[in-house]
Scaffold this motif. Structure first.
Motif, short mmCIF file in Angstrom:
data_model
loop_
_atom_site.label_atom_id
_atom_site.label_comp_id
_atom_site.label_asym_id
_atom_site.label_seq_id
_atom_site.Cartn_x
_atom_site.Cartn_y
_atom_site.Cartn_z
N VAL A 179 0.84 -1.20 0.00
CA VAL A 179 0.00 0.00 0.00
C VAL A 179 0.87 1.24 0.00
CG1 VAL A 179 -1.76 1.30 1.26
CG2 VAL A 179 -1.84 -1.19 1.24
N GLY A 180 1.91 1.23 0.83
CA GLY A 180 2.79 2.39 0.96
C GLY A 180 3.51 2.74 -0.32
N ILE A 181 4.06 1.73 -1.01
CA ILE A 181 4.81 2.04 -2.24
C ILE A 181 3.89 2.49 -3.36
CG2 ILE A 181 6.75 0.54 -1.67
CD1 ILE A 181 5.64 -1.51 -3.67
N LEU A 182 2.65 2.02 -3.36
CA LEU A 182 1.69 2.49 -4.36
C LEU A 182 1.40 3.97 -4.16
CD1 LEU A 182 -0.42 2.15 -6.61
CD2 LEU A 182 -2.05 1.41 -4.86
N VAL A 183 1.07 4.35 -2.93
CA VAL A 183 0.76 5.75 -2.64
C VAL A 183 1.98 6.63 -2.86
CG1 VAL A 183 0.08 7.36 -0.81
CG2 VAL A 183 -1.06 5.13 -1.00
N LEU A 184 3.13 6.18 -2.38
CA LEU A 184 4.36 6.95 -2.52
C LEU A 184 4.73 7.13 -4.00
CD1 LEU A 184 6.82 8.30 -1.16
CD2 LEU A 184 7.94 6.06 -1.20
N GLY A 185 4.63 6.05 -4.77
CA GLY A 185 4.97 6.12 -6.19
C GLY A 185 4.06 7.07 -6.96
N LEU A 186 2.76 6.99 -6.71
CA LEU A 186 1.81 7.88 -7.40
C LEU A 186 2.06 9.34 -7.01
CD1 LEU A 186 -1.51 5.82 -7.14
CD2 LEU A 186 -0.15 6.24 -9.19
N THR A 187 2.32 9.56 -5.73
CA THR A 187 2.61 10.92 -5.27
C THR A 187 3.87 11.48 -5.93
OG1 THR A 187 1.61 10.41 -3.12
CG2 THR A 187 3.04 12.35 -3.24
N PHE A 188 4.90 10.65 -6.00
CA PHE A 188 6.16 11.05 -6.62
C PHE A 188 5.95 11.42 -8.09
CE2 PHE A 188 10.01 9.83 -9.00
CZ PHE A 188 10.95 10.64 -8.38
N LEU A 189 5.18 10.60 -8.81
CA LEU A 189 4.94 10.86 -10.24
C LEU A 189 4.13 12.14 -10.45
CD1 LEU A 189 4.11 7.25 -11.51
CD2 LEU A 189 6.21 8.55 -11.90
N LEU A 190 3.15 12.39 -9.57
CA LEU A 190 2.34 13.59 -9.69
C LEU A 190 3.17 14.85 -9.40
CD1 LEU A 190 -0.99 12.36 -8.06
CD2 LEU A 190 -0.61 12.89 -10.48
#
Length: 407
Positions: A179-190
Motif C-alpha cells: 500500500v505504501g509504495i503504491l501511494v508513494l509512487g503515485l505521489t512522486f509521479l504527480l
C-alpha cells in the motif's frame, strides 16, 4: 502451501489491503499489457469507436466474471483478458478481417464452455505434482521480480525510491508495504508531473456490435491458436496460482463462466476472457490479507475497478498506459516478491522432487517459445518429463487416472 480457513465475517479494517491489492492488479494489467490491445486494433485498422468497444467489452467482461466468481466461491478468483492472445492478434489481424476474427472469438469461447462443462481440465490440474506446480509459478513470476530491480538502470530515482520504501516498510510495518509504495509512487509521479491528467475527460463508452463471419481460414489461423494459447498461457498457470495458495475452487465453473463471458462479449470485440495468472498472484498471497479466507475481497474489488474503467472505455485505460514503464514493472515485481519466495520454498521443500522442481523453475523462467506456444506450457512439459525420469514414474494420481480410463 497455505490452507484456507473457513469463512469469517468481514470488518472495515479487513478492506484496505485486499482493495489495494485488487487496484494494483488492475494497474499492472492495464499498464503492463494493454498496449498490445491498442497495437492489435491499429493493425486491424479499427475505428476509434470499434477500439473503444473492444476496451469496453474486455473490461466489463473481466470485471463481471471476476466479481461473480470471487463472490460466489469466496476466493480471490481474478480474471483477465488473454495477454498472450493479444500479442498473437497483433500479427493475426493483419491477414484476417475483423468480422472473421469475431467469428473466431466466438468459436474459441464456445470451446472453453464445452471444456469447462466436460470437467477434463480440472482433472488434469490435479495430476500435477505440488513441487512442479510451485516451480512453474516461481519461474513464471521470476522475470517480474528481476524487472523490479532492473528498473534501477532505466529510472534509478523512481525505482530506487520504491525499493527502498518497500524494504523500510517491510521492516517496520510489513502489512502496509505494498500500500505504501503504491501511494508513494503515485505521489512522486504527480509531483514530477510525469502523469498528465489535464486532458482527461470521462466519456461513456458505446459498445458496437459486429456481425461475426465464420470461415475455415479464421478457424484454423485464429480460433485454434487463440484457444491453445489461452489454455496453456493463461488457464493452466492461473489455476496453479490458486492451488499454490491453498484455494480449492474447481476449474470447471471458472472455465465455464469465463467462456460464457467471452461468448457474450465477443461480438463487441472481446478476444478472450480467462483466469489471470500474474495479476492473480498479487491478490492471492499474504500481501492481500494475512487471512486467506478474506482475500476474496481483492477479487471483488478488482472486478469493480474493471467495470468502472470499462464504462469509460479508452479514456481511463489510457491513464494506466501513461504511467512510466518503470513504475509498473517495479510495483508489480515488489508486490509479487512474497509469492515468488513462497513458491520457491514450496518447490524446494521435498528433497525427492527438488531436482524436477528446479528444472521446472528454470525452464519456465527461460520463457521458451515453440510452435507459437509460450513458456508456461513448455516449462510444465519439461518439468513433468524431468519428474517422470528422475522419479522413475509419473505421479501415482496420473497412473491411476490413466488406468481408470483404460478400464
Amino acid at each position: 502451501m497455505a490452507s484456507v480457513p473457513s469463512h469469517s465475517s468481514i470488518r472495515w479494517r479487513d478492506l484496505p489491503h485486499p482493495v489495494v491489492a485488487g487496484l494494483i492488479s488492475v494497474i499492472v494489467n492495464y499498464g503492463g499489457t494493454f498496449i498490445l490491445v491498442f497495437q492489435a486494433a491499429k493493425v486491424a485498422g479499427l475505428s476509434p469507436a470499434l477500439t473503444a468497444s473492444w476496451v469496453w467489452s474486455i473490461s466489463i467482461g473481466v470485471g463481471v466474471t471476476g466479481l461473480l466468481l470471487s463472490g460466489m466461491f469466496r476466493e480471490p478468483i481474478i480474471t483477465a483478458w488473454s495477454t498472450p492472445a493479444a500479442a498473437f492478434l497483433v500479427t493475426a489481424l493483419a491477414s484476417t478481417s475483423y468480422a472473421e476474427a469475431v467469428g473466431a472469438y466466438l468459436i474459441s469461447a464456445l470451446a472453453f464452455v464445452i471444456l469447462g462443462l466436460s470437467g477434463w481440465f480440472d482433472r488434469v490440474i490435479r495430476l500435477i505434482p505440488p513441487g512442479v506446480a510451485a516451480g512453474l509459478l516461481a519461474g513464471i513470476l521470476l522475470q517480474f521480480g528481476i524487472k523490479a530491480f532492473g528498473g534501477m538502470s532505466i529510472d534509478p530515482l523512481l525505482a530506487g525510491l520504491l525499493i527502498a520504501a518497500y524494504v523500510v516498510l517491510k521492516r517496520f510495518s510489513a502489512r502496509y508495504a505494498v500500500v505504501g509504495i503504491l501511494v508513494l509512487g503515485l505521489t512522486f509521479l504527480l509531483i514530477q508531473n510525469r502523469v498528465d491528467l489535464s486532458g482527461l475527460t470521462l466519456t461513456l463508452a458505446a459498445p458496437v456490435f459486429t456481425m461475426p463471419v465464420f470461415s475455415l481460414n479464421a478457424l484454423l489461423s485464429v480460433a485454434l491458436p487463440l484457444f491453445l494459447i489461452t489454455l496453456t498461457g493463461q488457464y493452466m498457470p492461473g489455476m496453479l496460482v490458486l492451488r499454490n495458495e491453498g484455494f480449492k475452487t474447481s476449474a470447471n465453473p471458472i472455465v465455464t463462466i469465463t467462456g460464457l463471458g467471452s461468448l457474450l462479449m465477443a461480438p463487441f470485440g472481446s478476444h478472450a476472457l480467462n483466469i489471470a495468472a500474474i495479476t492473480a498472484a498479487i491478490c492471492t498471497g499474504r500481501e492481500a490479507h494475512e487471512v486467506p479466507s478474506k482475500r476474496w475481497i481483492a477479487g471483488v474489488a478488482a472486478g469493480i475497478f474493471y467495470i468502472l474503467i470499462g464504462l469509460f472505455g479508452v479514456t481511463l485505460a489510457a491513464v494506466f498506459t501513461a504511467f512510466p514503464a518503470t513504475f509498473i514493472t517495479t510495483l508489480a515485481g515488489l508486490a509479487l516478491l512474497g509469492t515468488i519466495g513462497s513458491s520457491l520454498a514450496s518447490a524446494m521443500a521435498d528433497a525427492k522432487t527438488r531436482e524436477a522442481s528446479l528444472i521446472t523453475f528454470l525452464a519456465a523462467a527461460a520463457n521458451i517459445t515453440l510452435l507459437g506456444i509460450g513458456g508456461a506450457f513448455w516449462g510444465l512439459v519439461v518439468g513433468l518429463m524431468a519428474y517422470a525420469v528422475l522419479n522413475g514414474r509419473l505421479p501415482q494420481r496420473m497412473l491411476k487416472s490413466a488406468g481408470m480410463r483404460r478400464g
